[in-house]
Design an enzyme around this catalytic site. Structure first.
Site, PDB file in Angstrom:
ATOM      1  N   GLY A 166      -4.589  30.998 -20.578  1.00 57.10           N
ATOM      2  CA  GLY A 166      -4.448  31.509 -21.936  1.00 57.10           C
ATOM      3  C   GLY A 166      -3.626  32.772 -22.044  1.00 57.10           C
ATOM      4  O   GLY A 166      -3.412  33.289 -23.136  1.00 57.10           O
ATOM      5  N   HIS A 167      -3.142  33.304 -20.926  1.00 53.63           N
ATOM      6  CA  HIS A 167      -2.423  34.600 -20.933  1.00 53.63           C
ATOM      7  C   HIS A 167      -1.153  34.487 -20.109  1.00 53.63           C
ATOM      8  O   HIS A 167      -1.097  35.053 -19.022  1.00 53.63           O
ATOM      9  CB  HIS A 167      -3.330  35.682 -20.370  1.00 53.63           C
ATOM     10  N   PHE A 168      -0.175  33.956 -20.410  1.00 57.48           N
ATOM     11  CA  PHE A 168       0.120  33.113 -21.561  1.00 57.48           C
ATOM     12  C   PHE A 168       0.634  31.808 -21.002  1.00 57.48           C
ATOM     13  O   PHE A 168       1.373  31.827 -20.027  1.00 57.48           O
ATOM     14  CB  PHE A 168       1.171  33.774 -22.451  1.00 57.48           C
TER      15      PHE A 168
END
EC number: 4.2.1.59
Length: 160
Positions: free
Chosen positions: A62-64
Site C-alpha cells: 500500500g506504500h505505494f
C-alpha cells in the site's frame, strides 16, 4: 572468537544473526526490522545493524503499489530496534533483560532520500546517555554510504 573492539566487551561473535536478534527483541514478522548486527562496541555505546529491504515487505502493498517506498516511520523504528539490541545486550544477564523498551520520543527526524526494494539499509545507532530506565540515542540510516534518514530517539524500559 575475535578480540576486535567490536567484540572484546561483549564476547559475541559478529555478525549477530537473526536467531540471536529474536532472542533479544520481542518483535516478530512483519515488524522485526533488523536482520543482522554488523558491528557492536559497547564501550562506545554504538551498534551498526542491517535491514535488507525486499519487495516482499507487506508495507509495499500500500506504500505505494506503483512506486514502492519504505515508510519513514519504519526506518525510525528500525533504528530504534537496533538501539534496542544494543541496550538489551548491555543490560542482559545470560542474554535476556527483564525490561521491555518502548519508543517514547523522536526529535530532529530528517528523511533525505527514499528507501526502495533492493536497498540494504545500514542502521548506525549511538547511545548518547542513559538515565535509569530511559535511553537517548542518535541514529543514522544509510544506503550505499549515503544518509537517507536520521533522528534523535528516546526509549523507556518497563518491566516485562
Amino acid at each position: 572468537m575475535s578480540d576486535s573492539p567490536a567484540t572484546a566487551h561483549t564476547r559475541l561473535e559478529l555478525p549477530i544473526d537473526i536467531i540471536k536478534i529474536q532472542a533479544l527483541l520481542p518483535h516478530r514478522y512483519p515488524f522485526l526490522l533488523v536482520d543482522r548486527i554488523l558491528e557492536l562496541d559497547q564501550k562506545q555505546k554504538r551498534i551498526v545493524a542491517q535491514k535488507n529491504v525486499s519487495i516482499n515487505e507487506p508495507f509495499f502493498q500500500g506504500h505505494f503499489p506503483e512506486h514502492p517506498v519504505m515508510p519513514g516511520v519504519l526506518i525510525i523504528e528500525a533504528l530504534a530496534q537496533a538501539g534496542g539490541v544494543m541496550t538489551q545486550l548491555d543490560l542482559s544477564h545470560n542474554g535476556h533483560s527483564s525490561l521491555l523498551f518502548y519508543m517514547v520520543r523522536v526529535d530532529n527526524a530528517r528523511f533525505n532520500k527514499q528507501v526502495v526494494p533492493g536497498d540494504i539499509l545500514i542502521l548506525d545507532m549511538t547511545m548518547k546517555r542513559r538515565i535509569r530506565n530511559m535511553g537517548c540515542y542518535y541514529g543514522e540510516a544509510r544506503v550505499n554510504g549515503e544518509v537517507v534518514a536520521c533522528a534523535d530517539i528516546m526509549c523507556a524500559g518497563v518491566r516485562s
